[in-house]
Design an enzyme around this catalytic site. Structure first.
Site, PDB file in Angstrom:
ATOM      1  N   LYS A   1      -3.085 -18.027   0.391  1.00  0.00           N
ATOM      2  CA  LYS A   1      -2.841 -18.030   1.748  1.00  0.00           C
ATOM      3  C   LYS A   1      -1.384 -18.622   2.037  1.00  0.00           C
ATOM      4  O   LYS A   1      -0.619 -18.413   2.918  1.00  0.00           O
ATOM      5  CB  LYS A   1      -3.900 -18.198   2.561  1.00  0.00           C
ATOM      6  CG  LYS A   1      -3.551 -18.328   3.988  1.00  0.00           C
ATOM      7  CD  LYS A   1      -2.983 -16.592   4.733  1.00  0.00           C
ATOM      8  CE  LYS A   1      -4.233 -15.587   4.240  1.00  0.00           C
ATOM      9  NZ  LYS A   1      -5.103 -15.796   5.551  1.00  0.00           N
TER      10      LYS A   1
ATOM     11  N   TYR B   1      13.718 -42.558  -0.180  1.00  0.00           N
ATOM     12  CA  TYR B   1      12.972 -43.468  -0.284  1.00  0.00           C
ATOM     13  C   TYR B   1      13.152 -44.955   0.217  1.00  0.00           C
ATOM     14  O   TYR B   1      14.305 -44.886   0.932  1.00  0.00           O
ATOM     15  CB  TYR B   1      12.154 -43.575  -1.541  1.00  0.00           C
ATOM     16  CG  TYR B   1      10.954 -44.297  -1.563  1.00  0.00           C
ATOM     17  CD1 TYR B   1       9.688 -43.826  -0.660  1.00  0.00           C
ATOM     18  CD2 TYR B   1      10.413 -45.244  -2.424  1.00  0.00           C
ATOM     19  CE1 TYR B   1       8.578 -44.511  -0.492  1.00  0.00           C
ATOM     20  CE2 TYR B   1       9.228 -46.079  -2.657  1.00  0.00           C
ATOM     21  CZ  TYR B   1       8.400 -45.414  -1.731  1.00  0.00           C
ATOM     22  OH  TYR B   1       7.002 -46.171  -1.548  1.00  0.00           O
TER      23      TYR B   1
END
Length: 390
Positions: free
Chosen positions: A99, A44
């Site tokens: 999925k 970050y």
């Protein structure tokens, strides 16, 4: 005659099923440890600013330094979920999570669900366009026909990345792979077989199209009103196009006329197929009863007449399921940097699946098991080769 025996199905109590879904089935992880000040600043701020500046100067670097180029969004509005129908986006989310988990498990692809509370095609396309910097490919899922046809065509036209409606094309690839396996076993090429497709919705239409592209000479398609034939009144554009290119013998009527002397029937509808009609099929018949959760005909009954029987479920041999196709297809398309998923890629995927099955080909194993770790890599490699031939 072949006798199909059910595998011992996995029976889960409701409490076990709900416990497996508690809190959802997906989580996000970081590829780097965040355990020192240096790691924190690299992941970050302030270190990440260097990467952002570089991408701002050269947007193509996003493909290398973010996950977007390898991320599939699985998109639905919940209008045609499994065998449940229009259950809406919230109820569709568990299926989309599943999925996404399969894409990661089989193809190593990151995938996230995107469930949209809209049935407006313009709105859905607009969302996909606005979110385009966030992903690398679109898997449309569980969207009702005929909207699914227009949505896929519109998304393919405006997005510069692979777009595939899995219920259509993943199913079609798996069916063609199964028919190739059955044809090899029976010594009857799929191209010269008489094949009946019951259902002209998303899966049925795409399956018929892929069979035609594979060179099958005799395909007959039926919808709820009977056989599609050129000039039949009341056909939508998708059905009218199929009617003009299928049914070469000019059949009229319904399932009885279509199934008489047919070599194979592909069930992709909710209608039941009477046992008496299966009995009229040609010797060495192939029956794919693919509706879930209830197949069009009991596989054990079908096996009294057919040599090869396939279903969409895991309770019987020969599970013809789009999980065999779509993870590898998307992996291959992304590996190749493809703009489109073409018919040639889908044909290559079907052939790759069928070739794996040849190792242990039998009446009860015309396609690989859905958990076979060889499938997705083989499909991906075949898709890459097909993409590079374009």
């Amino acid at each position: 005659m072949n006798v199909v025996s059910a595998r011992q199905p996995v029976r889960l109590r409701d409490s076990e099923i709900f416990a497996a879904h508690l809190g959802g089935k997906l989580s996000m992880g970081c590829t780097l440890p965040i355990d020192t000040p240096e790691n924190l600043s690299a992941v970050y701020t302030p270190g990440v600013a260097e990467v952002s500046r570089a991408i701002a100067a050269d947007p193509s670097l996003a493909a290398r330094y973010t996950w977007a180029n390898r991320l599939v969004v699985i998109v639905t509005n919940g209008s045609a979920v499994l065998g449940l129908g229009d259950v809406g986006p919230a109820a569709a989310l568990p299926v989309m999570e599943g999925k996404a988990a399969l894409f990661k498990r089989f193809a190593g692809l990151n995938a996230i669900p995107l469930v949209l509370d809209s049935s407006d095609i313009d709105e859905i396309v607009e969302v996909l366009v606005r979110l385009r910097p966030s992903y690398g490919a679109v898997c449309l899922e569980d969207i009702a026909a005929p909207d699914c046809f227009e949505l896929e065509a519109r998304a393919r036209a405006v997005l510069d990345c692979p777009v595939l409606h899995d219920d259509q094309h993943g199913t079609a690839v798996a069916v063609l792979a199964g028919l190739r396996g059955a044809g090899t076993l029976l010594g009857r090429p799929v191209e010269t077989s008489r094949i009946v497709v019951l259902g002209a919705g998303a899966a049925g239409s795409a399956t018929a199209e892929l069979l035609l592209a594979a060179g099958v000479e005799d395909v007959t398609v039926l919808d709820s009103r009977g056989i599609l034939f050129d000039g039949r009144e009341g056909l939508n554009p998708v059905k009218a196009s199929l009617a003009a290119r299928t049914n070469p013998r000019g059949l009229r009527g319904g399932p009885a006329e279509a199934l008489h002397n047919a070599d194979a029937v592909i069930g992709l509808c909710s209608a039941r197929i009477p046992e008496s009609l299966i009995a009229t099929m040609a010797p060495g018949a192939v029956v794919f009863a693919l509706s879930n959760p209830v197949p069009e005909i009991d596989p054990v009954i079908a096996s009294q007449y057919a040599v090869v029987v396939g279903t969409g479920g895991s309770d019987f041999p020969n599970q013809i399921i789009n999980t065999l196709a779509s993870p590898g297809i998307f992996r291959g398309a992304l590996d190749a940097g493809a703009r489109f998923i073409t018919t040639e890629m889908k044909l290559a995927a079907a052939n790759a699946i069928a070739e794996i099955a040849e190792d242990t080909l039998s009446a009860d194993r015309i396609v690989p098991h859905s958990l076979d770790p060889r499938v997705a890599p083989a499909v991906a490699d075949a898709v890459v080769r097909a993409a590079r031939r374009v």
